[in-house]
Design a protein around this motif. Structure first.
Motif, short mmCIF file in Angstrom:
data_model
loop_
_atom_site.label_atom_id
_atom_site.label_comp_id
_atom_site.label_asym_id
_atom_site.label_seq_id
_atom_site.Cartn_x
_atom_site.Cartn_y
_atom_site.Cartn_z
N LYS A 158 0.83 -1.22 0.00
CA LYS A 158 0.00 0.00 0.00
C LYS A 158 0.86 1.27 0.00
N PRO A 159 1.84 1.42 0.89
CA PRO A 159 2.67 2.63 0.84
C PRO A 159 3.43 2.77 -0.48
N ASP B 63 0.90 3.95 -3.04
CA ASP B 63 0.61 5.37 -2.76
C ASP B 63 1.75 6.26 -3.25
N SER B 64 2.98 5.81 -3.08
CA SER B 64 4.13 6.62 -3.51
C SER B 64 4.17 6.76 -5.04
N GLY C 191 1.38 6.93 -6.75
CA GLY C 191 0.18 7.66 -7.12
C GLY C 191 -0.91 6.80 -7.72
N TRP C 192 -0.80 5.47 -7.60
CA TRP C 192 -1.80 4.57 -8.15
C TRP C 192 -3.09 4.65 -7.37
N LYS C 193 -4.19 4.64 -8.08
CA LYS C 193 -5.52 4.71 -7.45
C LYS C 193 -6.20 3.35 -7.37
#
Length: 75
Positions: A63-64, A67-68, A70-72
């Protein structure tokens, strides 16, 4: 998580397996390229299907990283 919960409002799901193991800090470059493209196409794809990313890495690590990038798409 139940498989049916991955489908959202659509009856089709695209599952992309990122090559990222439990001991890896990040996914492979080729996987990241494909994930970037799939994620960029999500607005179109969501009219027909849902997209999710999976990996052997635990969600707490994946998950991090997602997130880094920028995936949704859900991981």
């Amino acid at each position: 998580t139940k498989l049916s919960s991955l489908f959202g409002k659509n009856d089709t799901v695209v599952v992309y397996h990122l090559m990222m193991g439990p001991n890896d800090a990040k996914a492979c470059k080729s996987c990241c390229y494909i994930a970037d493209e799939l994620d960029a196409q999500r607005p179109y794809l969501l009219t027909h299907t849902d997209v999710v990313f999976v990996a052997e890495a635990p969600v707490a690590k994946l998950k991090p990283f997602a997130d880094s990038k920028g995936w949704k798409a859900p991981v």
